[in-house]
Design a protein around this motif. Structure first.
Motif, PDB file in Angstrom:
ATOM      1  N   VAL A   1       1.214  -1.369  -4.275  1.00 33.93           N
ATOM      2  CA  VAL A   1       1.369  -0.899  -2.907  1.00 33.93           C
ATOM      3  C   VAL A   1       2.454  -1.718  -2.229  1.00 33.93           C
ATOM      4  O   VAL A   1       2.325  -2.942  -2.098  1.00 33.93           O
ATOM      5  CB  VAL A   1       0.056  -0.998  -2.124  1.00 33.93           C
TER       6      VAL A   1
ATOM      7  N   CYS B   1       4.945  -6.299  -2.378  1.00 35.68           N
ATOM      8  CA  CYS B   1       4.287  -5.375  -3.297  1.00 35.68           C
ATOM      9  C   CYS B   1       3.060  -6.073  -3.857  1.00 35.68           C
ATOM     10  O   CYS B   1       3.181  -7.100  -4.530  1.00 35.68           O
ATOM     11  CB  CYS B   1       5.228  -4.977  -4.425  1.00 35.68           C
TER      12      CYS B   1
ATOM     13  N   GLY C   1       4.994   1.811  -7.650  1.00 30.76           N
ATOM     14  CA  GLY C   1       4.469   2.070  -6.330  1.00 30.76           C
ATOM     15  C   GLY C   1       5.026   3.361  -5.771  1.00 30.76           C
ATOM     16  O   GLY C   1       5.841   4.035  -6.418  1.00 30.76           O
TER      17      GLY C   1
END
Length: 124
Positions: A5, A22, A115
């Protein structure tokens, strides 16, 4: 499974700075390389910066060398991209990527985990 993410994208004027993050979750213990790609519509995905979690060895694209810095919180499997002296040509969607124990840096576009991306826009 591993989830990545990203956060930290946004809009900035040329010369400014942004910091991307991230965070890996799930089977993050199986991640040994992490890094960032970027893509502009109509162009190929470009590798930006990478780090090997085992050695902390880093790789940078020539276009960002000296302006961007990748770093890692290995305990929590969070990778950061500090972007300074941003230029309009840095405008892109930035994607976090990671791979397992057989990885090498720089990662390729066949990296195992990706991601959703975070947009970075640099205005002149």
């Amino acid at each position: 499974q591993v989830q990545l993410v990203e956060s930290g994208g946004g809009s900035v004027q040329a010369g400014g700075s942004l910091r991307l993050s991230c965070a890996a979750s799930g089977y993050s213990y199986n991640i040994y390389c992490m890094g960032w790609f970027r893509r502009v519509p109509g162009k190929e995905r470009e590798g930006v910066a990478f780090i090997d979690t085992r050695t902390s060895r880093t790789n940078y694209a020539d276009s960002v060398e000296g302006r961007f810095t990748i770093s890692l919180d290995n305990a929590d499997k969070i990778v950061y991209l500090e972007m300074n002296t941003l230029k309009p040509e840095d405008t892109a969607m930035y994607y976090c990527a990671a791979d397992g124990p057989r990885c090498r840096t720089p990662l390729g576009v066949n990296a195992g985990y990706w991601g959703q991306g975070t947009q970075v826009t640099v205005s002149s």
